[in-house]
Design a protein around this motif. Sequence first.
Motif, short mmCIF file in Angstrom:
data_model
loop_
_atom_site.label_atom_id
_atom_site.label_comp_id
_atom_site.label_asym_id
_atom_site.label_seq_id
_atom_site.Cartn_x
_atom_site.Cartn_y
_atom_site.Cartn_z
N UNK A 143 0.89 -1.16 0.00
CA UNK A 143 0.00 0.00 0.00
C UNK A 143 0.92 1.21 0.00
N UNK A 144 0.84 2.00 -1.07
CA UNK A 144 1.76 3.13 -1.23
C UNK A 144 1.01 4.39 -1.61
N UNK A 145 1.51 5.52 -1.14
CA UNK A 145 0.93 6.81 -1.50
C UNK A 145 0.72 7.69 -0.29
N UNK A 146 0.27 8.90 -0.56
CA UNK A 146 0.12 9.91 0.48
C UNK A 146 -0.81 9.44 1.60
N UNK A 147 -1.85 8.69 1.24
CA UNK A 147 -2.85 8.27 2.24
C UNK A 147 -2.59 6.85 2.77
N UNK A 148 -1.40 6.35 2.58
CA UNK A 148 -1.16 4.94 2.95
C UNK A 148 -1.53 4.67 4.42
N UNK A 149 -1.09 5.54 5.30
CA UNK A 149 -1.37 5.30 6.73
C UNK A 149 -2.86 5.39 7.06
N UNK A 150 -3.55 6.52 6.68
CA UNK A 150 -4.99 6.55 6.97
C UNK A 150 -5.76 5.41 6.31
N UNK A 151 -5.30 4.98 5.15
CA UNK A 151 -6.00 3.88 4.47
C UNK A 151 -5.87 2.57 5.27
N UNK A 152 -4.65 2.22 5.69
CA UNK A 152 -4.46 0.97 6.44
C UNK A 152 -5.21 1.05 7.78
N UNK A 153 -5.22 2.24 8.37
CA UNK A 153 -5.99 2.44 9.61
C UNK A 153 -7.49 2.20 9.36
N UNK B 273 -6.64 -16.33 1.42
CA UNK B 273 -7.46 -15.11 1.28
C UNK B 273 -6.82 -14.07 0.38
N UNK B 274 -5.63 -14.38 -0.16
CA UNK B 274 -4.87 -13.25 -0.70
C UNK B 274 -5.57 -12.55 -1.86
N UNK B 275 -6.24 -13.30 -2.72
CA UNK B 275 -6.94 -12.69 -3.85
C UNK B 275 -8.10 -11.82 -3.34
N UNK B 276 -8.87 -12.39 -2.41
CA UNK B 276 -10.02 -11.66 -1.87
C UNK B 276 -9.56 -10.42 -1.09
N UNK B 277 -8.49 -10.57 -0.33
CA UNK B 277 -7.94 -9.43 0.42
C UNK B 277 -7.57 -8.31 -0.54
N UNK B 278 -6.87 -8.71 -1.60
CA UNK B 278 -6.39 -7.72 -2.57
C UNK B 278 -7.57 -7.01 -3.23
N UNK B 279 -8.57 -7.77 -3.66
CA UNK B 279 -9.74 -7.17 -4.32
C UNK B 279 -10.45 -6.20 -3.37
N UNK B 280 -10.59 -6.64 -2.13
CA UNK B 280 -11.27 -5.80 -1.12
C UNK B 280 -10.50 -4.50 -0.90
N UNK B 281 -9.19 -4.62 -0.77
CA UNK B 281 -8.36 -3.42 -0.56
C UNK B 281 -8.46 -2.49 -1.76
N UNK B 282 -8.41 -3.08 -2.96
CA UNK B 282 -8.53 -2.30 -4.21
C UNK B 282 -9.83 -1.49 -4.19
N UNK B 283 -10.93 -2.18 -3.87
CA UNK B 283 -12.24 -1.53 -3.87
C UNK B 283 -12.28 -0.41 -2.84
N UNK B 284 -11.77 -0.69 -1.66
CA UNK B 284 -11.82 0.31 -0.58
C UNK B 284 -10.89 1.49 -0.85
N UNK B 285 -9.90 1.29 -1.71
CA UNK B 285 -8.88 2.33 -1.91
C UNK B 285 -9.35 3.47 -2.81
#
Lengths: 126, 358
Positions: free
Chosen positions: B60-70, B118-130
């Motif tokens: 997870x990279x970018x200006x909002x990386x921390x608020x996003x992971x939070x 879960x890695x595919x589902x995790x990735x898709x979910x993170x993508x959507x939420x991002x």
Amino acid sequence: MHNEENCRFAKTHEWAHMEGDIATVGISNHAQEEISDIVFVDLPKVGQQVTAGQNCCVIESVKSASEIYAPVSGEVMEVNTALTNDPGLVNREPHAGGWLFKVKMTAPAEYEALMDLSAYKATIQK
Amino acid sequence: MTTDLKTTPLYNACCQAGGRMVDFHGWLLPVQFQSIIAEHKAVRENAGMFDVSHMGQIWVEGKDAYPFVQYITCNNIKQTPAAGTYTHMLTPQGTIIDDMIAFCLNAEKFLIVVNAACRQEDFEWMKTQSARFNVTVTDASDQYGMIALQGPHALEKLEVLLPGISALPRFHIQAVELFGEPGYVTRTGYTGEDGAEIMLSPTGIVKLWEALLQAGVTPCGLGARDVLRLEAGYLLNGQDADQTRTPYEAACGWVVKLSKEDFIGKPALEKQKAQGLAQKLTAFELKGAGVPRHGCKIFYEGKEVGFVTSGTFSPLFKGIAVGYAQAGLTPGAQVEIEIHGRRIPAVVTKTPFYKNRV
């Protein structure tokens, strides 16, 4: 005394060794290798009737429980109580000290129908 | 062997070491090498290694990386460079999608290590939420092989290859170069022992496996890993938790930080906390002979109160299990676990079963 050479085998990997009308039952070396790490043997009860091809005993390893099928029918005369404290005997000596139980056979023809070692080995090499 | 099973970069190395390969969530991985008990002992007393290349690495990279992971996970994520945080990613209903460790490389760069299944589902979910954050989410799982090197002597073995690595604090990450390849070492694991997990290119990871074998590290399989993690009280997502269970139900309340401003699942967890739990993941030690397994029923005062989700034979504690039972059973409570049709006495116990220096 039973050993790998003088036993007969079921396709479900149990062996039987006949002396008179008593058959000693255990699992094959191949079976103990597959099961590995045996930690508990739930033996049948003395006096219990077992039927050829029916499960009568459970061997627990760390990773799974394996049903053991009676290779011959009859009454359980004796169980290997040494396995209570040392279930690993089945891994170390599957054909000797790691025997499971002894059956007074009701149908000795069932014993004759079991495979000899070379026929059994052919089934596990498939 | 069916061809749709995936293999890791260490597949050949595992086969050569005598690994019995099995299908684990679509991956061909060793369930054991010589013996689960011997492998367990190697990790508790010396050093063992596991091929965990099937695990996922998501950047997870970018200006909002921390608020996003939070926002997408429920624990309070450390934003000190090199620090890692164990956390859960939840649905809006507060149930568990996956558990994971989020490592902060810097305020704008996090590495998230997730479960294989879960890695595919995790990735898709993170993508959507991002979408509403200024971040990019990248699945780098195929770029890395991974070895979990575990045991009281694990760090010494790695020290020979990476001088100074023992100074890495627990739950921290360090970028490294090994065999001329860039990678990462984290002071983490899933066994309850000290150790490290090393992520390296597919070619580098094979060299590391060979070097560790030469150094006397015992190759270990999934069988030993399951016993070790259960003794250490670690959750196996997909088995002890899933999208029907919240962190509170999974006895991971410490992972939930309701003091955080906002995160997915927070309102649902606030509501559940106020209402109380019907069922909770509870630990049991068997008092009779036998091995509790997934699905065994649990009885309390003669009534069925739940079922085992993970159970095994522990060389240290004999029959141990965790399972969902009515909430409120306290350590010492006498229960029964039904194994092969017989009810065997067991006692409610605290986790971890095994507590060591880590």
